[in-house]
Write a protein that holds these residues in place. Structure first.
Motif, PDB file in Angstrom:
ATOM      1  N   SER A 142       0.827  -1.207   0.000  1.00 19.84           N
ATOM      2  CA  SER A 142       0.000   0.000   0.000  1.00 19.84           C
ATOM      3  C   SER A 142       0.858   1.252   0.000  1.00 19.84           C
ATOM      4  N   LEU A 143       1.921   1.240   0.810  1.00 15.62           N
ATOM      5  CA  LEU A 143       2.792   2.412   0.881  1.00 15.62           C
ATOM      6  C   LEU A 143       3.561   2.594  -0.426  1.00 15.62           C
ATOM      7  N   ALA A 144       4.026   1.499  -1.029  1.00 22.72           N
ATOM      8  CA  ALA A 144       4.726   1.593  -2.317  1.00 22.72           C
ATOM      9  C   ALA A 144       3.822   2.223  -3.369  1.00 22.72           C
ATOM     10  N   ALA A 145       2.569   1.769  -3.416  1.00 21.22           N
ATOM     11  CA  ALA A 145       1.625   2.325  -4.384  1.00 21.22           C
ATOM     12  C   ALA A 145       1.357   3.799  -4.100  1.00 21.22           C
ATOM     13  N   SER A 146       1.265   4.162  -2.836  1.00 23.51           N
ATOM     14  CA  SER A 146       1.013   5.555  -2.470  1.00 23.51           C
ATOM     15  C   SER A 146       2.187   6.451  -2.855  1.00 23.51           C
ATOM     16  N   VAL A 147       3.412   5.984  -2.601  1.00 21.44           N
ATOM     17  CA  VAL A 147       4.600   6.777  -2.955  1.00 21.44           C
ATOM     18  C   VAL A 147       4.688   6.939  -4.468  1.00 21.44           C
ATOM     19  N   LEU A 165       7.233   4.400 -12.725  1.00 19.52           N
ATOM     20  CA  LEU A 165       6.807   3.010 -12.912  1.00 19.52           C
ATOM     21  C   LEU A 165       6.727   2.322 -11.563  1.00 19.52           C
ATOM     22  N   LEU A 166       5.602   1.676 -11.291  1.00 21.72           N
ATOM     23  CA  LEU A 166       5.406   0.868 -10.095  1.00 21.72           C
ATOM     24  C   LEU A 166       5.540  -0.598 -10.491  1.00 21.72           C
ATOM     25  N   VAL A 167       6.504  -1.295  -9.893  1.00 16.74           N
ATOM     26  CA  VAL A 167       6.793  -2.687 -10.241  1.00 16.74           C
ATOM     27  C   VAL A 167       6.325  -3.604  -9.114  1.00 16.74           C
ATOM     28  N   ASP A 168       5.515  -4.572  -9.464  1.00 15.66           N
ATOM     29  CA  ASP A 168       5.046  -5.579  -8.526  1.00 15.66           C
ATOM     30  C   ASP A 168       6.039  -6.735  -8.519  1.00 15.66           C
ATOM     31  N   GLY A 169       6.780  -6.875  -7.423  1.00 19.13           N
ATOM     32  CA  GLY A 169       7.797  -7.919  -7.353  1.00 19.13           C
ATOM     33  C   GLY A 169       7.344  -9.191  -6.674  1.00 19.13           C
ATOM     34  N   ALA A 350      -1.144   9.950   3.288  1.00 15.18           N
ATOM     35  CA  ALA A 350      -0.312  10.921   4.005  1.00 15.18           C
ATOM     36  C   ALA A 350       1.104  10.399   4.193  1.00 15.18           C
ATOM     37  N   ALA A 351       1.233   9.105   4.526  1.00 16.56           N
ATOM     38  CA  ALA A 351       2.564   8.520   4.695  1.00 16.56           C
ATOM     39  C   ALA A 351       3.330   8.502   3.373  1.00 16.56           C
ATOM     40  N   GLY A 352       2.622   8.216   2.265  1.00 17.79           N
ATOM     41  CA  GLY A 352       3.271   8.233   0.954  1.00 17.79           C
ATOM     42  C   GLY A 352       3.816   9.598   0.607  1.00 17.79           C
ATOM     43  N   ARG A 353       3.039  10.622   0.919  1.00 16.69           N
ATOM     44  CA  ARG A 353       3.509  11.993   0.672  1.00 16.69           C
ATOM     45  C   ARG A 353       4.722  12.321   1.529  1.00 16.69           C
TER      46      ARG A 353
END
Length: 365
Positions: A142-147, A165-169, A350-353
Motif C-alpha cells: 500500500s505504501l509503495a503504491a502511495s509513494v 513506474l510501479l513494479v510488482d515484485g 499521508a505517509a506516501g507523501r
C-alpha cells in the motif's frame, strides 16, 4: 523528474541508399524505435545537434562535400557500410566525429544495441526505491503504491505517458493493479514477458505497460502460471530504468533471486514494520537478509493503538526512521471501492507523501 521521455529526440538516419535504409529501419522496428530519416547531409542539418544517435550511410560520406563545414563534430555518430570501408569514408567519418564504422549485416547486433541505448535515453538510469514488508500485512504494498502515485502527481514530476513506474515484485501478492483499481486496464503484465529472451527495449516496454495519470504499472495476471526467470527480471529492470525517471518496487519478504536483483539496484530500500513484538521480531530476519543486497535501508513504522514506540522499533532494528503510518480502516474500504492510495484523508496517502517529500531531494542529486 529530470527528463521527459515523451519528448525525447529520435535517432537520425542519413542515407540515400535504399539498401542501407532498409537494413537500419529493420533494426529500428525490432526495437520499436521511430527514427528521423534524411537522404543527404544538407537536409539532416537541423536535426544534427539534438539527435541521440546519428547513423550515416557510406554513400553520404564517401568524400568531402560542400555541407561538411557547417556540421559540427559531435559524439554518437556511426557509419554503416556493406563491405570494408574505403579510405575516403574513414576520412569524412572522422571529420564528423564518427566513433565506429559498422559493416552490415555482420554488425547488426552492435548497431541494434546502440539504437536501443540512445532511444531509451542512455546515461539517464532511473533510481529504484524498493519497499519490503517486515511482516505479513505491514502495509508495504500500500505504501509503495502511495509513494509511486504521489511521485507521478508531483508538480513537474510527470508527463502524459508515465515517467514513474510501479513494479510488482511479488507474484503471490494479488497484484498491485488491483490495489490501484486498474486491474481492467489493458497492457503487458509480468506473465506476458516470461518467454522473452536477451536485451529488451525500454521504449517498447514503456509504450506497452498499463498507465494512468502519469503512473505506469508492471503487475501480475492473477491465476497465470508463466513466471519470468531471474534473467528476464534483470533484463526488464534494466530496460525500464532506461525509459522512466523513477521505479518504485514492491518486493516479497522472502526476497527470492528476482527480488534480490531489484534490491541490489535500489538507491533506497524501505522496510515497513508493525509496531508489535512479533512484527519487530519478524522484521529482524527480513532486515538481515536485505542488508546483504541493499546498502541504504530506511524504516517506516505502522502504528496501532498501544503499540511499541517508533523510536524503540528503529533502535531495535538499527535503522533510520523515515516516518510512521497509522492504522486506517478507511484505506481498506477505499481499496474495495477501487481508489486505494488516492483516497483523501487516508493515513496511507499521508505517509506516501511524507516518504516522497523526504526521498525526492536525495534521488534528484
Amino acid at each position: 523528474m529530470p527528463f521527459s521521455y515523451a519528448s525525447a529526440p529520435r535517432p537520425l538516419i542519413v542515407t540515400g541508399s535504399e539498401e542501407h535504409l532498409d537494413a537500419v529501419l529493420r533494426l529500428c522496428a525490432a526495437a520499436a524505435i521511430e527514427p528521423l530519416v534524411c537522404a543527404e547531409l544538407a537536409t539532416a542539418r537541423p536535426h544534427w545537434p539534438a539527435a541521440p544517435l546519428v547513423v550515416l550511410g557510406d554513400d553520404v560520406v564517401a568524400g568531402p562535400g560542400p555541407d561538411l563545414p557547417v556540421l559540427e563534430r559531435r559524439r554518437d555518430v556511426v557509419v554503416v557500410v556493406r563491405d570494408d570501408p574505403r579510405p575516403a569514408v574513414w576520412t569524412t567519418a572522422l571529420a564528423l566525429g564518427a566513433e565506429q564504422v559498422l559493416v552490415l549485416p555482420r554488425d547488426d547486433d552492435a548497431l541494434a544495441q546502440l539504437l536501443a541505448d540512445r532511444a531509451d535515453g542512455s546515461g539517464r538510469t532511473a533510481p529504484v526505491v524498493a519497499f519490503v514488508g517486515g511482516s505479513g500485512g505491514a502495509g508495504a504494498s500500500s505504501l509503495a503504491a502511495s509513494v509511486a502515485r504521489t511521485a507521478a502527481r508531483a508538480p513537474g514530476g510527470r508527463d502524459a505517458d508515465g515517467d514513474v513506474l510501479l513494479v510488482d515484485g511479488d507474484p503471490l501478492g494479488g497484484g498491485l493493479d488491483l490495489l490501484l483499481g486498474d486491474e481492467a486496464r489493458p497492457g503487458l503484465r509480468w506473465n506476458d514477458l516470461a518467454a522473452t529472451h536477451g536485451r529488451l527495449s525500454g521504449t517498447a516496454l514503456r509504450r506497452s505497460l498499463p498507465r494512468a495519470d502519469g503512473l505506469a504499472v508492471l503487475s501480475w495476471e492473477r491465476g497465470a502460471r508463466d513466471v519470468p526467470s531471474d534473467e528476464v527480471v534483470a533484463a526488464v529492470l534494466t530496460a525500464v530504468r532506461r525509459a522512466h525517471a523513477l521505479v518504485v518496487a514492491d518486493l516479497p519478504r522472502h526476497l527470492d533471486a528476482a527480488a534480490a536483483e531489484v534490491a541490489a539496484r535500489a538507491a533506497v530500500s524501505v522496510v515497513v514494520v508493525s509496531d508489535d513484538v512479533r512484527g519487530v521480531a519478524a522484521a529482524t530476519s527480513v532486515v538481515r537478509r536485505l542488508t546483504g543486497w541493499s546498502s541504504d535501508i530506511r524504516l517506516v513504522v505502522r502504528r496501532r493503538r498501544g503499540g511499541l514506540p517508533p523510536a524503540l522499533v528503529a533502535e531495535t532494528l538499527a535503522l533510520p526512521l523515515l516516518t510512521t503510518m497509522s492504522e486506517d480502516s478507511r484505506f481498506r474500504r477505499a481499496v474495495e471501492d477501487g481508489v486505494g492510495p488516492v483516497a483523501r484523508r487516508s493515513s496511507v496517502r499521508a505517509a506516501g507523501r511524507s516518504v516522497w517529500s523526504l526521498l525526492a531531494p536525495e534521488l534528484a542529486r
